[in-house]
Design a protein around this motif. Structure first.
Motif, PDB file in Angstrom:
ATOM      1  N   CYS A  14       0.843  -0.807   0.248  1.00 29.39           N
ATOM      2  CA  CYS A  14       0.131  -0.202   0.469  1.00 29.39           C
ATOM      3  C   CYS A  14       1.283   1.066  -0.116  1.00 29.39           C
ATOM      4  N   VAL A  15       0.568   2.089  -1.166  1.00 29.61           N
ATOM      5  CA  VAL A  15       1.598   3.444  -0.684  1.00 29.61           C
ATOM      6  C   VAL A  15      -0.147   4.713  -0.418  1.00 29.61           C
ATOM      7  N   SER A  16       0.184   5.913  -0.255  1.00 22.57           N
ATOM      8  CA  SER A  16      -0.225   7.166   0.512  1.00 22.57           C
ATOM      9  C   SER A  16      -0.375   8.555   0.378  1.00 22.57           C
ATOM     10  N   ASP A  75      -6.630  -4.092  -7.234  1.00 19.61           N
ATOM     11  CA  ASP A  75      -6.063  -4.033  -6.122  1.00 19.61           C
ATOM     12  C   ASP A  75      -7.069  -2.046  -6.181  1.00 19.61           C
ATOM     13  N   ASP A  76      -6.937  -1.564  -5.577  1.00 17.67           N
ATOM     14  CA  ASP A  76      -7.859  -0.477  -5.209  1.00 17.67           C
ATOM     15  C   ASP A  76      -6.852   0.862  -5.011  1.00 17.67           C
ATOM     16  N   VAL A  77      -7.452   2.020  -6.168  1.00 21.16           N
ATOM     17  CA  VAL A  77      -7.304   3.057  -6.452  1.00 21.16           C
ATOM     18  C   VAL A  77      -8.379   4.477  -6.097  1.00 21.16           C
ATOM     19  N   GLU A  78      -8.053   5.119  -4.960  1.00 20.69           N
ATOM     20  CA  GLU A  78      -8.648   6.586  -4.674  1.00 20.69           C
ATOM     21  C   GLU A  78      -7.728   7.425  -4.896  1.00 20.69           C
ATOM     22  N   ILE A  79      -8.523   8.959  -5.263  1.00 24.16           N
ATOM     23  CA  ILE A  79      -7.947  10.132  -5.130  1.00 24.16           C
ATOM     24  C   ILE A  79      -9.087  10.536  -5.048  1.00 24.16           C
ATOM     25  N   TRP A  80      -7.971  11.980  -4.233  1.00 24.42           N
ATOM     26  CA  TRP A  80      -9.152  12.857  -3.742  1.00 24.42           C
ATOM     27  C   TRP A  80      -8.300  14.291  -3.853  1.00 24.42           C
ATOM     28  N   PHE A  81      -8.537  15.152  -4.187  1.00 24.11           N
ATOM     29  CA  PHE A  81      -8.488  16.216  -4.780  1.00 24.11           C
ATOM     30  C   PHE A  81      -8.702  17.217  -3.750  1.00 24.11           C
ATOM     31  N   ASP A  82      -7.566  18.129  -3.070  1.00 28.00           N
ATOM     32  CA  ASP A  82      -7.800  18.829  -2.133  1.00 28.00           C
ATOM     33  C   ASP A  82      -7.752  20.741  -2.271  1.00 28.00           C
ATOM     34  N   SER A  92      -3.371   3.426  -3.184  1.00 30.49           N
ATOM     35  CA  SER A  92      -3.431   2.405  -3.924  1.00 30.49           C
ATOM     36  C   SER A  92      -2.544   1.639  -3.008  1.00 30.49           C
ATOM     37  N   SER A  93      -3.312   0.541  -3.213  1.00 32.59           N
ATOM     38  CA  SER A  93      -2.978  -0.766  -1.982  1.00 32.59           C
ATOM     39  C   SER A  93      -3.958  -1.964  -2.796  1.00 32.59           C
ATOM     40  N   SER A  94      -3.157  -3.198  -2.123  1.00 36.36           N
ATOM     41  CA  SER A  94      -3.845  -4.447  -2.723  1.00 36.36           C
ATOM     42  C   SER A  94      -4.617  -5.295  -1.877  1.00 36.36           C
TER      43      SER A  94
END
Length: 123
Positions: A14-16, A75-82, A92-94
């Motif tokens: 996992c990376v964030s 794998d799950d990928v999430e994007i957030w616009f601050d 992004s995480s497995s």
């Protein structure tokens, strides 16, 4: 409102952009367009990835599933616009396994770079 969180401590797949551990960290990037345009550009970047399906999208957040090419792991990928800081955050995480052999970090960096290129070309 931010819906992305840091990875669990010592999770090797996992990376964030919210982690402090270097092996789990991906630097968030700035964006320059309005939020609606930025989300549309990111959506096109994600859909350009083979095996990617967008599961959820709102005005500041995208969640998608990326299937790995060979074994079709999800794998799950999430994007957030601050919007306040004009930054794109990513996680992004497995879902399975203990190690990802750098796949999530590579994917996250690729997505952010491709977004920067699309946004620059759109200006």
């Amino acid at each position: 409102m931010n819906r992305i969180h840091a990875c669990e401590r010592n999770k090797k797949n996992c990376v964030s952009s919210f982690n402090s551990e270097p092996s789990q960290y991906v630097e968030p990037i700035p964006y320059h367009s309005d939020e609606k345009t930025a989300v549309q550009l990111m959506e096109s970047v994600l859909l350009d990835l083979n095996g990617t399906e967008i599961e959820e999208k709102d005005p500041a957040y995208i969640r998608c599933i990326c299937k790995t090419a060979f074994l079709k792991f999800k794998d799950d990928v999430e994007i957030w616009f601050d919007a306040e800081n004009k930054k794109v955050h990513i996680k992004s995480s497995s879902r399975m396994g203990k190690y990802d052999f750098g796949v999530n970090k590579k994917r996250a960096k690729h997505v952010l770079k491709a977004f920067q290129e699309k946004e620059k070309a759109a200006r």
